[in-house]
Design a protein around this motif. Structure first.
Motif, PDB file in Angstrom:
ATOM      1  N   ALA A  11       0.831  -1.203   0.000  1.00  0.00           N
ATOM      2  CA  ALA A  11       0.000   0.000   0.000  1.00  0.00           C
ATOM      3  C   ALA A  11       0.863   1.250   0.000  1.00  0.00           C
ATOM      4  O   ALA A  11       0.567   2.225  -0.704  1.00  0.00           O
ATOM      5  N   GLU A  12       1.965   1.243   0.761  1.00  0.00           N
ATOM      6  CA  GLU A  12       2.850   2.401   0.805  1.00  0.00           C
ATOM      7  C   GLU A  12       3.530   2.618  -0.545  1.00  0.00           C
ATOM      8  O   GLU A  12       3.652   3.757  -1.019  1.00  0.00           O
ATOM      9  N   GLN A  13       3.969   1.531  -1.167  1.00  0.00           N
ATOM     10  CA  GLN A  13       4.622   1.661  -2.471  1.00  0.00           C
ATOM     11  C   GLN A  13       3.641   2.155  -3.536  1.00  0.00           C
ATOM     12  O   GLN A  13       3.975   3.024  -4.350  1.00  0.00           O
ATOM     13  N   LEU A  14       2.440   1.583  -3.550  1.00  0.00           N
ATOM     14  CA  LEU A  14       1.444   2.010  -4.537  1.00  0.00           C
ATOM     15  C   LEU A  14       1.012   3.452  -4.311  1.00  0.00           C
ATOM     16  O   LEU A  14       0.801   4.205  -5.269  1.00  0.00           O
ATOM     17  N   THR A  15       0.889   3.843  -3.048  1.00  0.00           N
ATOM     18  CA  THR A  15       0.505   5.217  -2.737  1.00  0.00           C
ATOM     19  C   THR A  15       1.588   6.192  -3.161  1.00  0.00           C
ATOM     20  O   THR A  15       1.300   7.265  -3.712  1.00  0.00           O
ATOM     21  N   ALA A  16       2.843   5.836  -2.923  1.00  0.00           N
ATOM     22  CA  ALA A  16       3.948   6.702  -3.321  1.00  0.00           C
ATOM     23  C   ALA A  16       4.023   6.842  -4.838  1.00  0.00           C
ATOM     24  O   ALA A  16       4.371   7.902  -5.365  1.00  0.00           O
ATOM     25  N   ARG A  17       3.661   5.764  -5.546  1.00  0.00           N
ATOM     26  CA  ARG A  17       3.733   5.794  -7.009  1.00  0.00           C
ATOM     27  C   ARG A  17       2.570   6.591  -7.602  1.00  0.00           C
ATOM     28  O   ARG A  17       2.774   7.479  -8.418  1.00  0.00           O
ATOM     29  N   ASP A  18       1.362   6.269  -7.207  1.00  0.00           N
ATOM     30  CA  ASP A  18       0.171   6.989  -7.697  1.00  0.00           C
ATOM     31  C   ASP A  18      -1.003   6.585  -6.811  1.00  0.00           C
ATOM     32  O   ASP A  18      -1.656   5.569  -7.044  1.00  0.00           O
ATOM     33  N   ALA A  19      -1.266   7.406  -5.800  1.00  0.00           N
ATOM     34  CA  ALA A  19      -2.278   7.058  -4.801  1.00  0.00           C
ATOM     35  C   ALA A  19      -3.663   6.937  -5.420  1.00  0.00           C
ATOM     36  O   ALA A  19      -4.412   6.000  -5.128  1.00  0.00           O
ATOM     37  N   LEU A  20      -4.028   7.892  -6.265  1.00  0.00           N
ATOM     38  CA  LEU A  20      -5.366   7.865  -6.853  1.00  0.00           C
ATOM     39  C   LEU A  20      -5.568   6.641  -7.722  1.00  0.00           C
ATOM     40  O   LEU A  20      -6.604   5.970  -7.647  1.00  0.00           O
ATOM     41  N   ARG A  21      -4.584   6.326  -8.542  1.00  0.00           N
ATOM     42  CA  ARG A  21      -4.689   5.152  -9.406  1.00  0.00           C
ATOM     43  C   ARG A  21      -4.818   3.868  -8.581  1.00  0.00           C
ATOM     44  O   ARG A  21      -5.614   2.983  -8.895  1.00  0.00           O
ATOM     45  N   ALA A  22      -4.038   3.789  -7.506  1.00  0.00           N
ATOM     46  CA  ALA A  22      -4.082   2.595  -6.659  1.00  0.00           C
ATOM     47  C   ALA A  22      -5.464   2.409  -6.048  1.00  0.00           C
ATOM     48  O   ALA A  22      -6.041   1.320  -6.094  1.00  0.00           O
ATOM     49  N   HIS A  23      -6.018   3.478  -5.494  1.00  0.00           N
ATOM     50  CA  HIS A  23      -7.344   3.378  -4.873  1.00  0.00           C
ATOM     51  C   HIS A  23      -8.428   3.152  -5.928  1.00  0.00           C
ATOM     52  O   HIS A  23      -9.389   2.419  -5.686  1.00  0.00           O
ATOM     53  N   ALA A  24      -8.273   3.798  -7.072  1.00  0.00           N
ATOM     54  CA  ALA A  24      -9.282   3.641  -8.124  1.00  0.00           C
ATOM     55  C   ALA A  24      -9.367   2.186  -8.573  1.00  0.00           C
ATOM     56  O   ALA A  24     -10.463   1.638  -8.742  1.00  0.00           O
ATOM     57  N   ARG A  25      -8.226   1.551  -8.752  1.00  0.00           N
ATOM     58  CA  ARG A  25      -8.223   0.174  -9.250  1.00  0.00           C
ATOM     59  C   ARG A  25      -8.579  -0.836  -8.174  1.00  0.00           C
ATOM     60  O   ARG A  25      -9.365  -1.760  -8.405  1.00  0.00           O
ATOM     61  N   GLU A  32      -9.875  -0.245  -4.930  1.00  0.00           N
ATOM     62  CA  GLU A  32     -11.087   0.014  -4.156  1.00  0.00           C
ATOM     63  C   GLU A  32     -12.322   0.139  -5.042  1.00  0.00           C
ATOM     64  O   GLU A  32     -13.394  -0.391  -4.716  1.00  0.00           O
ATOM     65  N   LEU A  33     -12.184   0.865  -6.158  1.00  0.00           N
ATOM     66  CA  LEU A  33     -13.348   1.171  -6.983  1.00  0.00           C
ATOM     67  C   LEU A  33     -13.474   0.287  -8.213  1.00  0.00           C
ATOM     68  O   LEU A  33     -14.537   0.233  -8.831  1.00  0.00           O
ATOM     69  N   GLY A  34     -12.389  -0.381  -8.605  1.00  0.00           N
ATOM     70  CA  GLY A  34     -12.429  -1.174  -9.829  1.00  0.00           C
ATOM     71  C   GLY A  34     -12.502  -0.323 -11.077  1.00  0.00           C
ATOM     72  O   GLY A  34     -13.092  -0.716 -12.084  1.00  0.00           O
ATOM     73  N   ILE A  35     -11.895   0.862 -11.026  1.00  0.00           N
ATOM     74  CA  ILE A  35     -11.930   1.808 -12.138  1.00  0.00           C
ATOM     75  C   ILE A  35     -10.508   2.084 -12.602  1.00  0.00           C
ATOM     76  O   ILE A  35      -9.607   2.266 -11.786  1.00  0.00           O
TER      77      ILE A  35
END
Length: 241
Positions: free
Chosen positions: A127-141, A143-146
């Motif tokens: 989660a820390e690595q994905l957030t550092a790379r692109d937090a919105l993209r990580a949550h979108a994919r 959490e939201l499946g978008i």
């Protein structure tokens, strides 16, 4: 501990989601063509029951083709536009939450990854690595499946529906107007049943559904529609309506 494999589940999910999206579009195209076949066949066969005029059949068939394809395109545009608006709203909400509650969002992403089978420590690191790379993209994919870069396009959907319905509708239209009056009805019926067999088999395969049951529903429904409209047309023609 090596962390290189951690982002893999998210990447695989995006790839699988893209494949699923393409299959959904293909299945929608097949079903759109199927609608064009059934609705236009029912219309022209019904008119054929009332009159043998080629001009009347052509006029009715073209009117049904245009009305059906425009209706399908408009309906798909409205539907996909609503979906796109919902996706944009969800992304806007996620963007605001990331700005206002970054720690809570990091914890949420960690829990989502852990729910997919990662250990708590690995999920946190991922989660820390994905957030550092692109937090919105990580949550979108996750959490939201978008996919923020691949939002649904209403114009693409509308054009695809228009074309799919038109292609399907052309078969019964040409089958009813091109042959001689003595053979046009049976040629149309057989052509339509063959087309419904193909679209039923294809949609069943794409949807991983039982093929015999899908064929029975598709072909039986189309045959029933043509029988009912032909009977109604014959009745109206007999009484001179």
């Amino acid at each position: 501990m090596t962390e290189a494999p951690v982002p893999a589940p998210v990447h695989d999910e995006a790839h699988g989601g893209g494949l699923g999206s393409r299959l959904s579009w293909l299945r929608a195209a097949v079903l759109g063509a199927n609608d064009g076949v059934v609705s236009t066949a029912g219309l022209v066969v019904g008119v054929a029951g009332a009159t043998g005029s080629r001009s009347a059949l052509l006029t009715a068939g073209l009117a049904g083709l245009l009305a059906g394809s425009m209706s399908m395109a408009a309906g798909e545009y409205v539907s996909v536009s609503t979906q796109r608006d919902s996706e944009k709203a969800a992304l806007a909400t996620e963007r605001r939450e990331l700005r206002e509650q970054p720690e809570a969002e990091l914890t949420e992403l960690t829990e989502l990854l852990a729910a997919r089978g990662l250990t708590p420590d690995v999920a946190r690191e991922a989660a820390e690595q994905l957030t550092a790379r692109d937090a919105l993209r990580a949550h979108a994919r996750v959490e939201l499946g978008i996919d923020p870069d691949d939002l649904t396009n209403p114009w693409h959907a509308a054009v695809a529906s228009f074309l799919a319905f038109t292609v399907g509708a052309l078969l019964p239209l040409l089958a009813i107007v091109l042959p001689s009056p003595a053979h046009r009805l049976w040629i149309t019926v057989l052509s339509v049943l063959a087309a419904l067999t193909l679209t039923g088999w294809t949609s069943a395969r794409l949807g991983a559904a039982p093929v015999p049951r899908a064929l029975l529903r598709n072909v039986g429904g189309g045959a029933l529609a043509m029988a009912v409209t032909y009977g109604a047309g014959s009745l109206l023609g007999a009484v001179g309506v």
